[in-house]
Design a protein around this motif. Structure first.
Motif, PDB file in Angstrom:
ATOM      1  N   PRO A 155       0.825  -1.214   0.000  1.00  0.00           N
ATOM      2  CA  PRO A 155       0.000   0.000   0.000  1.00  0.00           C
ATOM      3  C   PRO A 155       0.861   1.267   0.000  1.00  0.00           C
ATOM      4  CG  PRO A 155      -0.796  -1.535   1.664  1.00  0.00           C
ATOM      5  CD  PRO A 155       0.482  -2.095   1.124  1.00  0.00           C
ATOM      6  N   GLY A 156       0.488   2.220  -0.822  1.00  0.00           N
ATOM      7  CA  GLY A 156       1.192   3.497  -0.851  1.00  0.00           C
ATOM      8  C   GLY A 156       2.421   3.517  -1.744  1.00  0.00           C
ATOM      9  N   LYS A 157       2.710   2.374  -2.404  1.00  0.00           N
ATOM     10  CA  LYS A 157       3.875   2.327  -3.296  1.00  0.00           C
ATOM     11  C   LYS A 157       3.426   1.830  -4.661  1.00  0.00           C
ATOM     12  CE  LYS A 157       7.666   0.382  -1.411  1.00  0.00           C
ATOM     13  NZ  LYS A 157       8.690   1.282  -0.859  1.00  0.00           N
ATOM     14  N   PRO A 158       4.052   2.341  -5.708  1.00  0.00           N
ATOM     15  CA  PRO A 158       3.743   1.769  -7.027  1.00  0.00           C
ATOM     16  C   PRO A 158       4.257   0.329  -7.097  1.00  0.00           C
ATOM     17  CG  PRO A 158       5.440   3.490  -7.192  1.00  0.00           C
ATOM     18  CD  PRO A 158       5.044   3.418  -5.752  1.00  0.00           C
ATOM     19  N   ASN A 159       3.545  -0.526  -7.824  1.00  0.00           N
ATOM     20  CA  ASN A 159       3.987  -1.925  -7.936  1.00  0.00           C
ATOM     21  C   ASN A 159       5.379  -2.000  -8.541  1.00  0.00           C
ATOM     22  OD1 ASN A 159       1.471  -2.446  -7.036  1.00  0.00           O
ATOM     23  ND2 ASN A 159       0.747  -3.480  -8.874  1.00  0.00           N
TER      24      ASN A 159
ATOM     25  N   ILE B 162      -0.410   7.400  -0.078  1.00  0.00           N
ATOM     26  CA  ILE B 162       0.879   7.672  -0.738  1.00  0.00           C
ATOM     27  C   ILE B 162       1.659   8.720   0.054  1.00  0.00           C
ATOM     28  CG2 ILE B 162       1.939   8.681  -2.818  1.00  0.00           C
ATOM     29  CD1 ILE B 162      -0.223   7.214  -4.436  1.00  0.00           C
ATOM     30  N   ASP B 163       0.951   9.764   0.493  1.00  0.00           N
ATOM     31  CA  ASP B 163       1.614  10.825   1.280  1.00  0.00           C
ATOM     32  C   ASP B 163       2.143  10.264   2.597  1.00  0.00           C
ATOM     33  OD1 ASP B 163       0.887  12.570  -0.667  1.00  0.00           O
ATOM     34  OD2 ASP B 163      -0.944  13.223   0.336  1.00  0.00           O
ATOM     35  N   ALA B 164       1.326   9.457   3.252  1.00  0.00           N
ATOM     36  CA  ALA B 164       1.739   8.915   4.554  1.00  0.00           C
ATOM     37  C   ALA B 164       2.979   8.049   4.408  1.00  0.00           C
ATOM     38  CB  ALA B 164       0.588   8.103   5.162  1.00  0.00           C
ATOM     39  N   VAL B 165       2.980   7.216   3.391  1.00  0.00           N
ATOM     40  CA  VAL B 165       4.134   6.331   3.175  1.00  0.00           C
ATOM     41  C   VAL B 165       5.369   7.171   2.830  1.00  0.00           C
ATOM     42  CG1 VAL B 165       5.067   4.571   1.596  1.00  0.00           C
ATOM     43  CG2 VAL B 165       2.802   4.268   2.615  1.00  0.00           C
ATOM     44  N   GLU B 166       5.139   8.240   2.083  1.00  0.00           N
ATOM     45  CA  GLU B 166       6.254   9.129   1.755  1.00  0.00           C
ATOM     46  C   GLU B 166       6.823   9.779   3.020  1.00  0.00           C
ATOM     47  OE1 GLU B 166       5.905  12.569  -1.237  1.00  0.00           O
ATOM     48  OE2 GLU B 166       5.907  10.690  -2.375  1.00  0.00           O
ATOM     49  N   ILE B 167       5.941  10.210   3.900  1.00  0.00           N
ATOM     50  CA  ILE B 167       6.382  10.851   5.147  1.00  0.00           C
ATOM     51  C   ILE B 167       7.248   9.894   5.967  1.00  0.00           C
ATOM     52  CG2 ILE B 167       5.584  11.702   7.406  1.00  0.00           C
ATOM     53  CD1 ILE B 167       3.110  12.866   5.890  1.00  0.00           C
ATOM     54  N   VAL B 168       6.767   8.664   6.132  1.00  0.00           N
ATOM     55  CA  VAL B 168       7.529   7.740   6.981  1.00  0.00           C
ATOM     56  C   VAL B 168       8.778   7.207   6.286  1.00  0.00           C
ATOM     57  CG1 VAL B 168       5.603   7.031   8.435  1.00  0.00           C
ATOM     58  CG2 VAL B 168       6.064   5.750   6.369  1.00  0.00           C
ATOM     59  N   SER B 169       8.778   7.235   4.962  1.00  0.00           N
ATOM     60  CA  SER B 169       9.970   6.750   4.253  1.00  0.00           C
ATOM     61  C   SER B 169      11.054   7.816   4.179  1.00  0.00           C
ATOM     62  CB  SER B 169       9.618   6.313   2.825  1.00  0.00           C
ATOM     63  OG  SER B 169       8.522   5.434   2.834  1.00  0.00           O
ATOM     64  N   ALA B 170      10.642   9.084   4.229  1.00  0.00           N
ATOM     65  CA  ALA B 170      11.595  10.176   4.034  1.00  0.00           C
ATOM     66  C   ALA B 170      12.514  10.357   5.235  1.00  0.00           C
ATOM     67  CB  ALA B 170      10.847  11.467   3.748  1.00  0.00           C
ATOM     68  N   GLU B 171      11.969  10.185   6.425  1.00  0.00           N
ATOM     69  CA  GLU B 171      12.790  10.408   7.608  1.00  0.00           C
ATOM     70  C   GLU B 171      12.771   9.201   8.516  1.00  0.00           C
ATOM     71  OE1 GLU B 171      13.032  14.008   9.919  1.00  0.00           O
ATOM     72  OE2 GLU B 171      11.958  15.016   8.283  1.00  0.00           O
ATOM     73  N   GLU B 172      13.964   8.805   8.910  1.00  0.00           N
ATOM     74  CA  GLU B 172      14.093   7.560   9.637  1.00  0.00           C
ATOM     75  C   GLU B 172      13.367   7.558  10.979  1.00  0.00           C
ATOM     76  OE1 GLU B 172      18.013   5.409  10.568  1.00  0.00           O
ATOM     77  OE2 GLU B 172      17.910   5.656   8.389  1.00  0.00           O
ATOM     78  N   GLU B 173      13.325   8.726  11.629  1.00  0.00           N
ATOM     79  CA  GLU B 173      12.733   8.744  12.977  1.00  0.00           C
ATOM     80  C   GLU B 173      11.205   8.720  12.944  1.00  0.00           C
ATOM     81  OE1 GLU B 173      14.824  12.269  12.682  1.00  0.00           O
ATOM     82  OE2 GLU B 173      15.753  10.510  11.790  1.00  0.00           O
ATOM     83  N   LEU B 174      10.627   8.977  11.773  1.00  0.00           N
ATOM     84  CA  LEU B 174       9.168   9.091  11.739  1.00  0.00           C
ATOM     85  C   LEU B 174       8.507   7.737  11.549  1.00  0.00           C
ATOM     86  CD1 LEU B 174       8.600  12.326   9.625  1.00  0.00           C
ATOM     87  CD2 LEU B 174       8.865  12.082  12.087  1.00  0.00           C
ATOM     88  N   ASN B 175       7.448   7.507  12.304  1.00  0.00           N
ATOM     89  CA  ASN B 175       6.650   6.309  12.085  1.00  0.00           C
ATOM     90  C   ASN B 175       5.235   6.732  11.698  1.00  0.00           C
ATOM     91  OD1 ASN B 175       4.849   6.415  14.462  1.00  0.00           O
ATOM     92  ND2 ASN B 175       6.756   6.161  15.607  1.00  0.00           N
ATOM     93  N   TYR B 176       4.351   5.745  11.559  1.00  0.00           N
ATOM     94  CA  TYR B 176       3.029   6.056  11.002  1.00  0.00           C
ATOM     95  C   TYR B 176       2.193   6.961  11.896  1.00  0.00           C
ATOM     96  CZ  TYR B 176      -0.063   5.158   7.064  1.00  0.00           C
ATOM     97  OH  TYR B 176      -0.794   5.288   5.910  1.00  0.00           O
TER      98      TYR B 176
END
Lengths: 162, 292
Positions: A155-159, B162-176
């Protein structure tokens, strides 16, 4: 066209070009994928834990659950499709094995699963040519038997392909 | 794309959620007490005809494959145990909330209930395998309720995955949790805590709902329970039963070691037992519900 859906601890194989083999939401579980170019057979196991010694009864009932019993079981199953019993000539790919953030050694089951699987593969002289392991998100995997193409989604990532 | 939820709106959301039934509410109060008796549970269930019927249906469902039909509520409850009675009561009166599709997390209808059930079973198993001094049935109930806040804020998170996953992927300290707060102003533990207050849940359950991702912030007297559910939650996600986009995207608090002793082997046993127990429990709860 059929879909073969594998749950936790299941393993399966197909050589019907129309089939898709799929497993949902791998967390710390690892999906082992065998592709046999000669017989055009695809096999997959959804492995939950590294070692069957914790529960032999479960391993007998569901060999796909543990790394050490899943791989022999999958090879046996695939041999019925004309594949080599010891996996000769097969292409191996691995995915899954995620870990939650900041895990310590105890909770790194994803990592331990991947290691246990690799060790058993070595004992057969097999090794993965591609892997998408670790990190901290769940993965859904599907393989089209016709093309041997592996598609992952989360979820949230392109395949993406493996 | 998302809009922040104001405090007033959150209160509105909370009040729009149906209250727990009287018997579910009393069951939660009762089973949270350390020194309660099974007979009190039996008396409570006996006074609720619908609940009695459901309990009998569950005990006689195929999942338990009993040779003789159980017709007495006493026997049914002793056989099933408190935790299953609580699951039935909660599932009956708050089922809609638990079964809701969490579109804000891209999780299908029923995923939250499955995750909660897995967390409940895992929390209880953690208690057994580690041998900590904690009421296993309470750990189960707390696990069942821990993520209820997701059902409250999910609609507001719609389209944000997509935004949420981007937020947590961008910075290591951030979780959901951080992503939720950035996107809608509240995380699911804060929202769940508001509902816990409205439902007048026992304090230990409210503390679990509020702090299950950060057990160190829980009141000392409930911290062991919160750690047990913290581990149960992570085990549920590791087993492939998260609630969509947030799965595995939280931090494990390694200080659990100061409260709970769990070895790699006992963790593996917990994970295996969760799979076995879940299959049984889920089918017994599902197959008994629809025909009444």
């Amino acid at each position: 066209m059929g879909q073969i859906i594998l749950g936790v601890g299941d393993y399966g194989a197909s050589n019907s070009p129309g089939d898709v083999v799929k497993t949902f939401a791998l967390g710390s579980c690892v999906s082992v994928i065998f592709l046999d170019p000669k017989s055009r057979t695809v096999g997959m196991a959804h492995i939950a834990l590294p070692d069957s010694s914790i529960n032999k009864a479960k391993a007998a009932e569901k060999p796909g659950y543990f790394a050490d019993t899943a791989i022999p079981a999958l090879l046996t199953k695939m041999s019925k499709f004309g594949c080599d019993k010891r996996g000769k000539g097969m292409i191996v790919k691995l995915c899954g094995g995620a870990n939650v953030m900041d895990t310590n050694d105890t909770f790194q089951i994803g990592k331990r699963n991947a290691l246990a699987i690799k060790k058993i593969l070595w004992s057969y002289g097999m090794g993965a040519i591609a892997e998408d392991l670790g990190k901290n998100f769940s993965r859904t995997v599907s393989i089209s038997v016709a093309a041997g193409q592996i598609t992952l989604s989360s979820p949230g990532k392109p395949n993406w392909q493996l | 794309m998302t809009k922040k939820i104001s405090h007033e709106e959150l209160q509105k959301i909370v009040t729009s959620v149906p209250m727990l039934s009287a018997s579910a509410s009393q069951l939660l109060q009762l089973t949270a007490k350390e020194d309660h008796d099974l007979i009190d549970v039996i008396n409570l269930v006996r006074n609720d005809a619908n609940l009695t019927a459901r309990v009998l249906k569950v005990v006689n469902s195929a999942a338990f494959s009993l040779v003789n039909k159980v017709t007495s509520i006493d026997r049914a409850i002793s056989y099933l145990g408190e935790r299953i009675i609580v699951s039935i009561a909660i599932g009956d009166c708050a089922g809609k909330l638990f079964q809701k599709e969490l579109s804000g997390y891209e999780a299908a209808g029923g995923d939250l209930w499955k995750h909660d059930l897995r967390t409940a079973i895992a929390s209880r198993e953690v208690v057994f395998q580690s041998g900590v001094d904690l009421n296993p049935a309470l750990a189960f109930t707390a696990g069942l309720l821990h993520d209820i806040g997701k059902a409250l804020i999910s609609d507001y998170l719609q389209g944000s995955v997509i935004d949420a996953v981007e937020i947590v992927s961008a910075e290591e300290e951030l979780n959901y949790l951080d992503a939720e707060e950035i996107l809608v102003g509240f995380d699911h533990t804060q929202a769940g805590y508001e509902l816990a207050k409205a439902w007048q849940l026992p304090e230990e359950l409210a503390e679990v709902i509020r702090h299950h991702h950060n057990p160190a912030n829980a009141k000392e007297e409930y911290r062991l329970l919160v750690y047990a559910v913290h581990l149960g939650d992570n085990i549920a996600m590791m087993g492939g039963f998260g609630t969509g986009s947030d799965s595995m995207r939280y931090k494990l608090d390694n200080n659990y070691k100061n409260y709970i002793n769990i070895t790699p082997n006992s963790l593996a046993t917990v994970m295996l037992n969760v799979d076995i127990e879940f299959e049984k429990l889920e089918s017994s709860l599902n197959n008994s519900g629809d025909e009444t």
